[in-house]
Design a protein around this motif. Structure first.
Motif, PDB file in Angstrom:
ATOM      1  N   MET A  75      13.484  -9.210  31.892  1.00 25.00           N
ATOM      2  CA  MET A  75      13.538  -7.827  32.363  1.00 25.00           C
ATOM      3  C   MET A  75      12.229  -7.087  32.070  1.00 25.00           C
ATOM      4  O   MET A  75      11.765  -6.279  32.871  1.00 25.00           O
ATOM      5  N   ARG A  76      11.614  -7.377  30.921  1.00 26.46           N
ATOM      6  CA  ARG A  76      10.333  -6.750  30.613  1.00 26.46           C
ATOM      7  C   ARG A  76       9.248  -7.231  31.570  1.00 26.46           C
ATOM      8  O   ARG A  76       8.402  -6.442  32.016  1.00 26.46           O
ATOM      9  N   THR A  77       9.287  -8.515  31.888  1.00 31.73           N
ATOM     10  CA  THR A  77       8.316  -9.058  32.841  1.00 31.73           C
ATOM     11  C   THR A  77       8.495  -8.429  34.214  1.00 31.73           C
ATOM     12  O   THR A  77       7.526  -8.068  34.894  1.00 31.73           O
ATOM     13  N   LEU A  78       9.764  -8.271  34.652  1.00 23.79           N
ATOM     14  CA  LEU A  78      10.030  -7.650  35.951  1.00 23.79           C
ATOM     15  C   LEU A  78       9.569  -6.197  35.972  1.00 23.79           C
ATOM     16  O   LEU A  78       8.984  -5.735  36.957  1.00 23.79           O
ATOM     17  N   ALA A  79       9.820  -5.469  34.897  1.00 22.50           N
ATOM     18  CA  ALA A  79       9.393  -4.067  34.837  1.00 22.50           C
ATOM     19  C   ALA A  79       7.870  -3.965  34.930  1.00 22.50           C
ATOM     20  O   ALA A  79       7.333  -3.087  35.626  1.00 22.50           O
ATOM     21  N   GLN A  86       2.160  -5.196  44.032  1.00 27.44           N
ATOM     22  CA  GLN A  86       2.807  -4.902  45.302  1.00 27.44           C
ATOM     23  C   GLN A  86       3.698  -6.097  45.650  1.00 27.44           C
ATOM     24  O   GLN A  86       3.330  -6.969  46.435  1.00 27.44           O
ATOM     25  N   VAL A  87       4.858  -6.151  45.042  1.00 24.18           N
ATOM     26  CA  VAL A  87       5.762  -7.289  45.215  1.00 24.18           C
ATOM     27  C   VAL A  87       7.167  -6.767  45.449  1.00 24.18           C
ATOM     28  O   VAL A  87       7.585  -5.755  44.876  1.00 24.18           O
ATOM     29  N   TRP A  88       7.899  -7.439  46.326  1.00 27.61           N
ATOM     30  CA  TRP A  88       9.284  -7.095  46.602  1.00 27.61           C
ATOM     31  C   TRP A  88      10.124  -7.423  45.372  1.00 27.61           C
ATOM     32  O   TRP A  88       9.985  -8.490  44.767  1.00 27.61           O
ATOM     33  N   ASP A  89      10.994  -6.496  44.973  1.00 24.31           N
ATOM     34  CA  ASP A  89      11.760  -6.705  43.749  1.00 24.31           C
ATOM     35  C   ASP A  89      12.579  -7.985  43.804  1.00 24.31           C
ATOM     36  O   ASP A  89      12.700  -8.704  42.800  1.00 24.31           O
ATOM     37  N   GLN A  90      13.141  -8.315  44.961  1.00 25.11           N
ATOM     38  CA  GLN A  90      13.965  -9.516  45.054  1.00 25.11           C
ATOM     39  C   GLN A  90      13.124 -10.782  44.913  1.00 25.11           C
ATOM     40  O   GLN A  90      13.559 -11.758  44.305  1.00 25.11           O
ATOM     41  N   SER A  91      11.907 -10.777  45.465  1.00 28.02           N
ATOM     42  CA  SER A  91      11.031 -11.938  45.311  1.00 28.02           C
ATOM     43  C   SER A  91      10.682 -12.140  43.841  1.00 28.02           C
ATOM     44  O   SER A  91      10.739 -13.261  43.317  1.00 28.02           O
ATOM     45  N   ALA A  92      10.304 -11.058  43.173  1.00 27.06           N
ATOM     46  CA  ALA A  92       9.959 -11.164  41.752  1.00 27.06           C
ATOM     47  C   ALA A  92      11.167 -11.608  40.933  1.00 27.06           C
ATOM     48  O   ALA A  92      11.044 -12.413  39.995  1.00 27.06           O
ATOM     49  N   TYR A  93      12.347 -11.112  41.273  1.00 25.80           N
ATOM     50  CA  TYR A  93      13.578 -11.475  40.560  1.00 25.80           C
ATOM     51  C   TYR A  93      13.838 -12.978  40.672  1.00 25.80           C
ATOM     52  O   TYR A  93      14.119 -13.653  39.669  1.00 25.80           O
ATOM     53  N   SER A  94      13.727 -13.531  41.887  1.00 30.98           N
ATOM     54  CA  SER A  94      13.933 -14.974  42.077  1.00 30.98           C
ATOM     55  C   SER A  94      12.852 -15.778  41.375  1.00 30.98           C
ATOM     56  O   SER A  94      13.120 -16.821  40.765  1.00 30.98           O
ATOM     57  N   GLN A  95      11.603 -15.311  41.482  1.00 35.07           N
ATOM     58  CA  GLN A  95      10.499 -16.039  40.863  1.00 35.07           C
ATOM     59  C   GLN A  95      10.651 -16.116  39.350  1.00 35.07           C
ATOM     60  O   GLN A  95      10.512 -17.189  38.752  1.00 35.07           O
ATOM     61  N   GLU A  96      10.921 -14.998  38.726  1.00 34.26           N
ATOM     62  CA  GLU A  96      10.994 -14.985  37.269  1.00 34.26           C
ATOM     63  C   GLU A  96      12.209 -15.752  36.753  1.00 34.26           C
ATOM     64  O   GLU A  96      12.198 -16.264  35.637  1.00 34.26           O
ATOM     65  N   GLY A  97      13.260 -15.842  37.554  1.00 28.35           N
ATOM     66  CA  GLY A  97      14.420 -16.613  37.135  1.00 28.35           C
ATOM     67  C   GLY A  97      14.214 -18.106  37.232  1.00 28.35           C
ATOM     68  O   GLY A  97      14.857 -18.876  36.513  1.00 28.35           O
TER      69      GLY A  97
END
Length: 432
Positions: A75-79, A86-97
């Protein structure tokens, strides 16, 4: 939750990209000593398939997290990424998971454990409108949630779903839901000029191109319905519900060759593991096809379909009941048989002088590429070669590096549009 619509797309599947089986670009003697060239010729073998584990996107619209140190790290990395990239939140969410740690880029893996919610209970609208509504035995199924994420008419579809399950307590007008297409807009009859209700993004269908593409690989149909809804309701067994996979080639003169996935190496490599396990012969045999404007008229077995093309995909609607069927081209996107490294006589051509030079290009705006006037190509991953692709026109060149061929359209002096021949993946190359 997941954006997937089947066990494979929701939970992941193994896939392999096959190397080109036809002659490809000559590496050129300038890159090798005579002994190296002789050794390479003696050992020339098609490279092994590139295997990978593929997942469909995890949807950040709905998820549950436990209070752990790994979750806090993610969550800290996503924040941080949301605030600085400039990244879509869903892309970053899938990537970090899913991304592993990578020291080369200073990336620390999240190390979270992932579980995927059932796509039938916490479903997206692709599964809802393409599968649930077309399967009579799902008629009384009540999902926990429906995320309206796949279609442009979000409010209207959301209202129709709400009315059915809440206002009418699950006893609403089923036909009011089924009027919606699985793609865009409302369902259309076969006379409507294309499959489903999709209104945009259609490409012109050229009969000669369809035949040429089929000579290099099949169109993999993913969900040919084995029975009509009425037949399914009368015999709702598992075999009747399983959509058939078939490898289809369009032949000259309007004929169609339909084979099983096992008979087509490229289709077999692209098919999810569950399909390979099922195996068996296709449930349809033979057929015919013709092109009328932008629409493809297709007959498979005893059923008629109308379809349109969008890139490497065909979107079809069965004429008898409007059920939508989807296919993807799994052959090579390029005819590489005439490609060769840039020759001195070609170095002064318009497209070659546009591309070559000291000023580098950037692949996807990040990775430096240099096209040398002698046909050498410098990339961050591998030395390669490039040359003109005369069969496609004066504005086309090819690039070959890391044993992968790319067809490049030189749009202007500062932009190149690249298509990877093995799977049609497109990227932009820009000058800086």
């Amino acid at each position: 939750m997941t954006d997937g619509w089947s066990d494979e797309t929701a939970y992941g599947w193994h896939m392999a990209l096959l190397a080109a089986s036809e002659p490809s670009a000559d590496d050129g003697e300038a890159l090798r000593t005579p002994q190296q060239a002789a050794d390479a010729a003696a050992a020339a073998q098609p490279p092994p398939p590139r295997r990978m584990l593929r997942f469909w996107a995890r949807n950040s619209g709905q998820f549950y997290v436990r209070s752990t140190s790994a979750t806090l790290r993610m969550m800290r990395t996503l924040a941080r990424r949301m605030a600085s990239e400039q990244v879509w939140d869903q892309s970053a969410y899938s990537q970090e998971g899913l991304w592993p740690a990578l020291g080369l880029k200073g990336r620390v893996g999240s190390r979270v454990s992932l579980r995927v919610l059932s796509y039938a209970c916490f479903c997206n609208t692709k599964w809802f409108f393409r599968h649930l509504l077309n399967e009579p035995t799902w008629r009384h199924h009540r999902p926990v949630s429906v995320h309206t994420n796949y279609h442009p008419e979000k409010q209207q579809r959301m209202q129709a779903i709400f009315n059915h399950y809440h206002v009418a307590e699950g006893k609403g007008d089923w036909a009011a839901l089924r009027r919606w297409s699985g793609t865009e807009g409302s369902r259309r009859a076969c006379g409507g000029g294309g499959g489903g209700g999709f209104r945009g993004g259609r490409e012109q269908l050229l009969p000669d191109e369809m035949v040429e593409l089929s000579s290099r690989g099949p169109w993999l149909f993913h969900n040919l319905p084995p029975r009509t809804p009425a037949q399914l309701l009368a015999a709702p067994d598992a075999a009747g519900r399983a959509g058939a996979f078939a490898a289809v080639r369009f032949l000259p003169g309007g004929g169609v060759a339909v084979g099983s996935v096992e008979e087509e190496p490229r289709a077999l490599a692209a098919a999810p593991a569950g399909v390979r396990a099922r195996g068996g012969a296709p449930l349809v045999h033979g057929g015919s096809w013709s092109v009328e404007g932008q629409a493809l008229r297709l007959r498979l077995g005893e059923e008629d379909y109308t379809a349109f093309r969008r890139g490497r995909a065909l979107i079809c609607a069965r004429c008898s009941d409007g059920v939508e069927v989807f296919a993807r081209y799994e052959g090579l996107a390029c005819n590489t048989s005439g490609w060769h490294r840039l020759r001195p006589s070609e170095a002064q051509s318009g497209v070659a002088t546009t591309v070559a030079g000291a000023k580098a290009w950037r692949w996807q705006g990040r990775h430096d590429f240099t096209f040398h006037a002698d046909g050498r190509l410098d990339t961050p991953w591998h030395k390669g070669v490039w040359g003109v692709a005369p069969e496609r026109g004066e504005r086309f060149i090819f690039a070959r590096f890391a044993n992968i061929d790319h067809l490049l359209h030189v749009a202007d002096k500062s932009r190149i549009e690249s298509t990877r021949c093995e799977d049609g993946d497109k990227v932009t190359v820009s000058r800086w």
